[in-house]
Design an enzyme around this catalytic site. Structure first.
Site, PDB file in Angstrom:
ATOM      1  N   SER A 195       0.825  -1.203   0.000  1.00 17.04           N
ATOM      2  CA  SER A 195       0.000   0.000   0.000  1.00 17.04           C
ATOM      3  C   SER A 195       0.868   1.265   0.000  1.00 17.04           C
ATOM      4  O   SER A 195       1.633   1.485  -0.932  1.00 17.04           O
ATOM      5  CB  SER A 195      -0.950  -0.048   1.198  1.00 17.04           C
ATOM      6  OG  SER A 195      -1.938   0.948   1.112  1.00 17.04           O
ATOM      7  N   HIS A 399      -7.650  -5.667   0.754  1.00 16.52           N
ATOM      8  CA  HIS A 399      -6.456  -4.866   0.988  1.00 16.52           C
ATOM      9  C   HIS A 399      -5.576  -5.421   2.109  1.00 16.52           C
ATOM     10  O   HIS A 399      -4.343  -5.363   2.024  1.00 16.52           O
ATOM     11  CB  HIS A 399      -6.869  -3.429   1.316  1.00 16.52           C
ATOM     12  CG  HIS A 399      -5.755  -2.432   1.213  1.00 16.52           C
ATOM     13  ND1 HIS A 399      -5.217  -2.035   0.011  1.00 16.52           N
ATOM     14  CD2 HIS A 399      -5.062  -1.753   2.164  1.00 16.52           C
ATOM     15  CE1 HIS A 399      -4.254  -1.148   0.224  1.00 16.52           C
ATOM     16  NE2 HIS A 399      -4.133  -0.954   1.513  1.00 16.52           N
TER      17      HIS A 399
END
Length: 424
Positions: A195, A399
């Site tokens: 990320s 995620h």
């Protein structure tokens, strides 16, 4: 209206959490309502079955599982002192002949992300057991990197937290890379980011292109550069009202966001432990942010909340919202007048992705609510030295599954390690 305060029962085998509430309230049974209601309901919740790793930090976790771990202080050019953790070898291999690997966490996280899944599951430990010298970064301002040569984060918060992922990219990452190369006498390193850990790398590689030559391979897990199509429902109102948000934040004098307190650990212990009536609500709450999937073991959530959130600056969040609103991967937008002074132009400069000449591998997911597939594919088309771009072969992968999915080794890490090994 009657207000009750429940006193804790004496029982050394349970932990009691009690609050003040109204005596009569009709609460809905939906998971989100139940999760919120714990803050206002009078209740006594026993926690008999905590995960054995609950409450442990990265040093304690590594030590528990028999891995050597070191802490190193790295000073940046602008005076921040960052903690860099190192696992020099694994318990299955003591060889350090291979290139070192730097792993960099995402937003609101820390180095523990790469360790807390334990042996045979955590990427940091898997790499150490494969014979790699593993280095685990911490961004400025998080739990492990709240130091500066002249600034105190508690007293000088406005100045200390005046950074976004741009400063992490042009100061933190280069300082870590140089430190590792000097410590290991290796000319190159492997880099793995998750990320924001990928975002800061892309910033560095475009703004300081000389560092591309120091990277053997960059592995990007949920790579974040363009964020124009992020499907997160909580982000949309902030993007739609970006000008208002930019106006309100300075007025409220918000500088630091979600630093880690023991309260987060306690809350995770109470709500998310095995046997808690709120455990499913914990997972539901996480899924509502990152994408709905049940790959994260509900019993493991209290291990996550033992260290996460680890803090960030409000400017980091604003920079990502800016990217979602504008559709551009660009430097921080200070407004027209300040931009003229800062950049010599009305709009913030775009990051030049064509300058990222290091070999880059992208791994992305179809159910990632913080990173859209179309944005990743746009990045893939722009990178001049793309090694690979692979979508995880599980449609619900989200995620945080990149770190903590039950089957993350089979779904992802085996491929990541194989690719690194091929480049060694």
């Amino acid at each position: 209206m009657r207000v009750l305060i429940q006193k804790p029962r004496e029982n050394i085998k349970t932990k009691i959490h009690y609050t003040i509430s109204q005596s009569i309230v009709n609460i809905q049974e939906a998971p989100m309502y139940r999760f919120i209601w714990v803050f206002v309901t009078a209740s006594t919740i026993a926690v008999p079955n905590l995960h054995p790793d609950t409450g442990l930090n990265i040093i304690q976790l590594a030590t528990k599982y028999g891995y050597p771990i070191e802490s190193h202080d790295v000073e940046t050019d602008d005076g921040y002192i960052l903690t860099l953790h190192r696992i020099p070898h694994g318990i299955k291999s003591v060889s350090t002949m291979k290139y070192p690997v730097l792993l960099m966490h995402g937003l609101l996280s820390s180095s523990v992300d790469w360790v807390n899944m334990g042996p045979e599951n955590a990427l940091g430990l898997l790499l150490a057991d494969c014979g790699y010298d593993v280095w685990l970064g911490n961004q400025r301002g998080n739990t492990w990197s709240r130091k500066h040569l002249t600034l105190n984060p508690d007293i000088d918060a406005e100045k200390f937290f005046d950074f976004s992922f741009h400063e992490i990219g042009i100061y933190d990452i280069p300082a870590k890379i140089d430190y590792i190369i000097n410590a290991t006498n290796k000319e190159q390193i492997f880099y793995v980011g998750h990320s924001q850990g990928t975002t800061s790398f892309f910033v560095m590689a475009s703004e300081k292109p000389e560092y591309n030559a120091k990277i053997r391979l960059m592995t990007a897990l949920s790579p974040v550069a363009h964020v124009a199509n992020v499907p997160n429902p909580f982000l949309a109102p902030l993007v739609d009202n970006y000008d208002l948000v930019k106006t309100v934040v300075p007025i409220l004098k918000i500088h630091e966001v979600l630093p880690h307190f023991d309260y987060f650990t306690d809350l995770g212990n109470v709500l998310c432990s095995k046997g808690s009536p709120y455990q499913d609500s914990c997972v539901w709450f996480i899924n509502a942010i990152v994408g709905f999937d049940w790959q994260i073991d509900p019993d493991f959530v209290s291990v996550i909340t033992s260290n996460t959130p680890a803090g960030c600056s409000i400017k980091q969040l604003m920079h990502f919202i800016q990217g979602a609103e504008s559709g551009y991967f660009a430097q921080y937008d200070y407004g027209v007048e300040v931009n003229k002074i800062q950049y010599g132009q009305e709009m913030p400069p775009l990051y030049d992705i064509t300058k990222i000449t290091a070999r880059v591998s992208l791994y992305y997911a179809g159910n990632d609510w913080l990173n859209a597939v179309e944005d990743v594919l746009r990045l893939a088309e722009e990178l001049p030295n793309l090694a690979s771009a692979k979508q995880v072969r599980y449609s619900q992968f989200n995620h945080l599954d990149f770190l903590w999915a039950r089957n993350v080794v089979d779904l992802l890490y085996n491929d990541v390690i194989a690719e690194i090994t091929a480049e060694s």
